[in-house]
Write a protein that holds these residues in place. Sequence first.
Motif, PDB file in Angstrom:
ATOM      1  N   THR A 125     -13.065  -7.708   7.845  1.00 37.88           N
ATOM      2  CA  THR A 125     -13.657  -9.030   7.612  1.00 37.88           C
ATOM      3  C   THR A 125     -12.891 -10.076   8.408  1.00 37.88           C
ATOM      4  OG1 THR A 125     -14.423  -8.379   5.415  1.00 37.88           O
ATOM      5  CG2 THR A 125     -14.202 -10.741   5.841  1.00 37.88           C
ATOM      6  N   GLU A 136     -11.799  -2.926   4.558  1.00 29.59           N
ATOM      7  CA  GLU A 136     -12.836  -3.945   4.418  1.00 29.59           C
ATOM      8  C   GLU A 136     -12.252  -5.344   4.601  1.00 29.59           C
ATOM      9  OE1 GLU A 136     -15.247  -3.637   0.886  1.00 29.59           O
ATOM     10  OE2 GLU A 136     -15.487  -1.472   1.164  1.00 29.59           O
ATOM     11  N   ARG A 137     -11.119  -5.592   3.968  1.00 28.60           N
ATOM     12  CA  ARG A 137     -10.473  -6.908   4.068  1.00 28.60           C
ATOM     13  C   ARG A 137     -10.071  -7.193   5.513  1.00 28.60           C
ATOM     14  NH1 ARG A 137      -5.832  -6.067   1.392  1.00 28.60           N
ATOM     15  NH2 ARG A 137      -4.778  -5.767   3.347  1.00 28.60           N
ATOM     16  N   ASP A 138      -9.445  -6.216   6.159  1.00 30.36           N
ATOM     17  CA  ASP A 138      -8.977  -6.414   7.528  1.00 30.36           C
ATOM     18  C   ASP A 138     -10.138  -6.539   8.511  1.00 30.36           C
ATOM     19  OD1 ASP A 138      -6.443  -6.383   6.516  1.00 30.36           O
ATOM     20  OD2 ASP A 138      -5.899  -4.433   7.339  1.00 30.36           O
ATOM     21  N   MET A 149       0.826  -1.184   0.000  1.00 35.76           N
ATOM     22  CA  MET A 149       0.000   0.000   0.000  1.00 35.76           C
ATOM     23  C   MET A 149       0.873   1.250   0.000  1.00 35.76           C
ATOM     24  SD  MET A 149      -3.360   0.784   2.202  1.00 35.76           S
ATOM     25  CE  MET A 149      -2.825   1.618   3.650  1.00 35.76           C
ATOM     26  N   GLU A 192      -7.679   6.599  -6.337  1.00 36.22           N
ATOM     27  CA  GLU A 192      -7.057   5.274  -6.252  1.00 36.22           C
ATOM     28  C   GLU A 192      -6.548   5.012  -4.834  1.00 36.22           C
ATOM     29  OE1 GLU A 192      -5.607   1.497  -7.352  1.00 36.22           O
ATOM     30  OE2 GLU A 192      -7.167   2.789  -8.156  1.00 36.22           O
ATOM     31  N   ARG A 251      -9.482   4.256  -2.707  1.00 32.71           N
ATOM     32  CA  ARG A 251      -9.998   2.920  -2.995  1.00 32.71           C
ATOM     33  C   ARG A 251      -9.154   1.859  -2.309  1.00 32.71           C
ATOM     34  NH1 ARG A 251      -8.976  -1.297  -5.684  1.00 32.71           N
ATOM     35  NH2 ARG A 251      -7.165  -0.494  -6.758  1.00 32.71           N
ATOM     36  N   VAL A 252      -7.832   2.008  -2.375  1.00 29.30           N
ATOM     37  CA  VAL A 252      -6.928   1.045  -1.759  1.00 29.30           C
ATOM     38  C   VAL A 252      -7.130   1.023  -0.235  1.00 29.30           C
ATOM     39  CG1 VAL A 252      -4.493   0.545  -1.269  1.00 29.30           C
ATOM     40  CG2 VAL A 252      -5.216   1.093  -3.599  1.00 29.30           C
ATOM     41  N   SER A 285      -9.828   1.916   1.442  1.00 34.21           N
ATOM     42  CA  SER A 285     -11.143   1.336   1.712  1.00 34.21           C
ATOM     43  C   SER A 285     -11.119  -0.183   1.581  1.00 34.21           C
ATOM     44  CB  SER A 285     -12.177   1.933   0.747  1.00 34.21           C
ATOM     45  OG  SER A 285     -13.430   1.337   0.939  1.00 34.21           O
ATOM     46  N   ASN A 286     -10.517  -0.679   0.519  1.00 36.39           N
ATOM     47  CA  ASN A 286     -10.429  -2.130   0.316  1.00 36.39           C
ATOM     48  C   ASN A 286      -9.626  -2.806   1.428  1.00 36.39           C
ATOM     49  OD1 ASN A 286     -11.939  -1.931  -2.013  1.00 36.39           O
ATOM     50  ND2 ASN A 286     -10.193  -2.113  -3.391  1.00 36.39           N
ATOM     51  N   THR A 287      -8.537  -2.157   1.841  1.00 43.49           N
ATOM     52  CA  THR A 287      -7.717  -2.709   2.914  1.00 43.49           C
ATOM     53  C   THR A 287      -8.512  -2.773   4.212  1.00 43.49           C
ATOM     54  OG1 THR A 287      -5.715  -1.859   1.877  1.00 43.49           O
ATOM     55  CG2 THR A 287      -5.570  -2.431   4.219  1.00 43.49           C
TER      56      THR A 287
END
Length: 183
Positions: free
Chosen positions: A27, A23-25, A1, A13, A16-17, A19-21
């Motif tokens: 989860t 969400e993944r963490d 990252m 971008e 987005r990165v 936010s995705n990180t």
Amino acid sequence: MKNIIKEKKDVKEVARVISNTMERDLTKVQEVLDLDLDELIQIVNRLDKSERDQVCSILINQELGKLKSLTMEQFKEVSRDVDEITDYYASKKEEFDAVIEEGDTVANDILFKVIGKNGRKLSLPIDISIIKKYCFSTELKEEQFYDALIWIVLRYVAISRCISWNNWLKKYENNKALENSSN
């Protein structure tokens, strides 16, 4: 990252990165929160005594088999993380102090013997009757014995997962260092 932030100036971008990180963490955190120690203990307690012994024996010996090549240095590297994990589950259980104290003591003593700390040696498989007879103090009520065995399994799984995570992280950091040095 970090490389994305350095290499790209597109704020969308970067957002987005991030936010995705997150969400993944998150989860992953939710998956961990779903482990219900009470439910696992109830599953074991529904079995007859012989089946409980067999299940606990399988679980303990399976995890010890994964840990038998563990070194004390590796254990020391992860012991704080293991304590944090088990402390989280301890906080979810009321009136579980004796189980935790006995479980932690017995788990470490058996593990240290299996890995040969201080020249002590214990071969696998470990017989549950030996644990019952020699390893638990009188502070533990008889009905808490299987709770303590499940706690021991949880501790061994936590050690195993923390070792795996540490090994992965070291490889990842080494690869990143190699990438950065070649650039």
